[in-house]
Design a protein around this motif. Structure first.
Motif, PDB file in Angstrom:
ATOM      1  N   UNK A  90      96.722 -21.683  58.736  1.00 11.78           N
ATOM      2  CA  UNK A  90      96.994 -22.250  57.408  1.00 11.78           C
ATOM      3  C   UNK A  90      96.342 -21.360  56.352  1.00 11.78           C
ATOM      4  N   UNK A  91      97.099 -21.034  55.289  1.00 10.23           N
ATOM      5  CA  UNK A  91      96.618 -20.081  54.287  1.00 10.23           C
ATOM      6  C   UNK A  91      95.983 -20.762  53.076  1.00 10.23           C
ATOM      7  N   UNK A 150      93.337 -28.613  67.412  1.00  6.49           N
ATOM      8  CA  UNK A 150      93.028 -28.164  66.058  1.00  6.49           C
ATOM      9  C   UNK A 150      92.019 -27.021  66.104  1.00  6.49           C
ATOM     10  N   UNK A 151      92.169 -26.120  65.142  1.00  9.06           N
ATOM     11  CA  UNK A 151      91.233 -25.018  64.995  1.00  9.06           C
ATOM     12  C   UNK A 151      90.610 -25.108  63.608  1.00  9.06           C
ATOM     13  N   UNK A 152      89.556 -25.919  63.490  1.00  2.76           N
ATOM     14  CA  UNK A 152      88.881 -25.999  62.194  1.00  2.76           C
ATOM     15  C   UNK A 152      88.208 -24.682  61.850  1.00  2.76           C
ATOM     16  N   UNK A 153      87.835 -23.930  62.871  1.00  2.81           N
ATOM     17  CA  UNK A 153      87.281 -22.589  62.674  1.00  2.81           C
ATOM     18  C   UNK A 153      88.168 -21.603  63.439  1.00  2.81           C
ATOM     19  N   UNK A 154      89.243 -21.142  62.811  1.00  8.88           N
ATOM     20  CA  UNK A 154      90.215 -20.312  63.536  1.00  8.88           C
ATOM     21  C   UNK A 154      89.698 -18.953  63.951  1.00  8.88           C
ATOM     22  N   UNK A 155      88.554 -18.507  63.436  1.00  2.12           N
ATOM     23  CA  UNK A 155      88.064 -17.182  63.823  1.00  2.12           C
ATOM     24  C   UNK A 155      87.673 -17.128  65.294  1.00  2.12           C
ATOM     25  N   UNK A 156      87.569 -18.284  65.935  1.00  7.65           N
ATOM     26  CA  UNK A 156      87.362 -18.268  67.378  1.00  7.65           C
ATOM     27  C   UNK A 156      88.599 -17.775  68.123  1.00  7.65           C
ATOM     28  N   UNK A 180      92.342 -20.940  56.637  1.00  5.11           N
ATOM     29  CA  UNK A 180      91.521 -22.117  56.346  1.00  5.11           C
ATOM     30  C   UNK A 180      91.489 -23.098  57.515  1.00  5.11           C
ATOM     31  N   UNK A 181      92.205 -22.847  58.525  1.00  7.42           N
ATOM     32  CA  UNK A 181      92.293 -23.699  59.702  1.00  7.42           C
ATOM     33  C   UNK A 181      93.541 -23.319  60.464  1.00  7.42           C
ATOM     34  N   UNK A 182      93.805 -24.040  61.542  1.00  8.53           N
ATOM     35  CA  UNK A 182      94.996 -23.725  62.307  1.00  8.53           C
ATOM     36  C   UNK A 182      95.138 -24.651  63.501  1.00  8.53           C
ATOM     37  N   UNK A 183      96.168 -24.398  64.289  1.00  7.91           N
ATOM     38  CA  UNK A 183      96.361 -25.111  65.547  1.00  7.91           C
ATOM     39  C   UNK A 183      96.670 -24.097  66.637  1.00  7.91           C
TER      40      UNK A 183
END
Length: 418
Positions: free
Chosen positions: A119-120, A145-151, A159-162
């Motif tokens: 998510x941008x 959910x990826x609240x911290x997508x840098x993982x 800003x987040x992702x799945x």
């Protein structure tokens, strides 16, 4: 341009007549040809270029269950039951694609490593989470959910992702070539470098197909040209709008750069309408990166540099990395933004994949062939008697960059806090 695995099939002779002419030798046409050939029909596939050398082999290599409409949008517009039915068919499209590759031993670097959607902006993140909560609840699709997508992806852009668990990737040129060989093995004839210049339906119902190398009479006709449909096929040219997708591949990257930026080797994109998308190449050495869809008519140096700058904005560590390949794939959208197959004035068709063609094109090609054979297996949301005409403005390729720039402005990224 990438080196394509697709063979050139350019025998000089044409038969006087066949049971079926298929116009277009990509994933749609070769899938239809295979289905017809195993049913005992004589099939001639005609392609203006090398069979499979269009968007069938020049795409992002990402296989999933996606339409231009989200599940949430369809649920609001058409109701929960209809949305579930449409996405249920999309699940069958996906499963059929994976099963075909596995069961028939197609050598196309299939990888089942999942997908990350980023998510941008905070608003995009909430929209993304709502969509996948709905898909998880009503469709049973597995995600996290990826609240911290840098993982998952080494960029501060998101800003987040799945992380979508069940998604695949493949090498599209190898897949397109495998589909050509499959059709030929079933008995179909594929002729490259033989552009169809028109057709007429004669009084007895047969089609006289004109080409650059002579005429062929066919009992039936399937149009499978998608983004390469043009004025030579006027009954279909005004039903879809072509759009070019632009892609680049980097030079070989150090292993530590790949490990730090794309550690799980998934496929990746963001959730804008005009998104960036990427994956590490099957050999694990390069980044294949796409974007700026509809903004460029050809892979010029200026277009490649503009896309390279977008890549660098996401991954500053790639600033000094050169490009090894630049290419475009010519896709197409329909007026209602759904893929379709059917029969119009006697001619069968499968067109308008709206960027879902890697899995959808073989599926609809097969179903168009089964429709021709009077063997189509039950209802399909994507079956229609005729495609709606595309508005004139939408078919003007020179205006496409204006439309796409509007979407890019509307979905512009929000800066992350330092």
């Amino acid at each position: 341009m990438p080196r394509l695995a697709v063979a050139t099939r350019d025998d000089a002779s044409l038969p006087a007549s066949v049971d079926v002419v298929v116009v277009g030798g990509g994933l749609t046409g070769t899938s239809a040809a295979h289905e017809l050939a195993i049913a005992g029909r004589s099939v001639l596939v005609l392609d203006a270029a090398a069979a499979g050398s269009g968007a069938s082999s020049r795409n992002a290599g990402m296989v999933g269950r996606y339409l231009k409409y989200s599940f949430g949008e369809l649920m609001e517009a058409r109701g929960l039951d209809t949305a579930k039915s449409i996405f249920g068919e999309m699940q069958r499209v996906y499963e059929e694609c994976i099963a075909r590759i596995r069961d028939e031993g197609m050598d196309c670097a299939l990888r089942m490593q999942g997908r990350v959607v980023g998510a941008v902006s905070p608003a995009h993140r909430e929209r993304l989470y709502r969509e996948w909560d709905l898909r998880g609840r009503h469709l049973g699709e597995a995600f996290r959910r990826l609240d911290e997508p840098r993982s998952e992806i080494g960029s501060r852009y998101y800003h987040g992702g799945v992380h979508i668990i069940d998604n695949a990737a493949l090498q599209p040129a190898l897949y397109a070539d495998a589909m050509c060989r499959r059709a030929e093995a079933a008995g179909a004839t594929i002729r490259s470098g033989c552009a169809v210049t028109g057709y007429v339906r004669e009084r007895h119902g047969r089609f006289r197909v004109t080409t650059e190398h002579g005429n062929v009479v066919a009992r039936d006709l399937i149009v499978a040209t998608n983004g390469l449909t043009d004025a030579r096929l006027p009954a279909f040219a005004n039903r879809i709008a072509p759009i070019n997708a632009l892609m680049i591949a980097t030079e070989e990257l150090p292993g530590d750069v790949i490990a730090s930026h794309w550690p799980q080797l998934r496929t990746y994109h963001d959730n804008r309408r005009n998104s960036n998308y990427m994956q590490v190449s099957p050999d694990g050495r390069r980044l294949v990166f796409g974007g700026r869809t509809g903004l460029h008519r050809s892979p010029t140096p200026q277009a490649a540099e503009a896309l390279r700058e977008e890549m660098i904005a996401l991954f500053p560590a790639l600033r000094e990395v050169g490009l090894s390949h630049v290419w475009t794939g010519r896709c197409a959208v329909s007026a209602d933004m759904f893929p379709h197959y059917g029969v119009s004035d006697g001619a069968h068709f499968a067109l308008g994949y709206c960027f879902s063609g890697l899995a959808m094109a073989p599926y609809l090609g097969r179903r168009a062939a089964r429709l021709l054979l009077d063997r189509d297996e039950g209802d399909s949301f994507f079956r229609h008697g005729a495609l709606r005409p595309m508005p004139w403005l939408a078919r003007q390729e020179a205006l496409m960059p204006v439309i796409m720039r509007y979407y890019r402005w509307r979905d512009r990224p929000a800066p992350l806090a330092a």
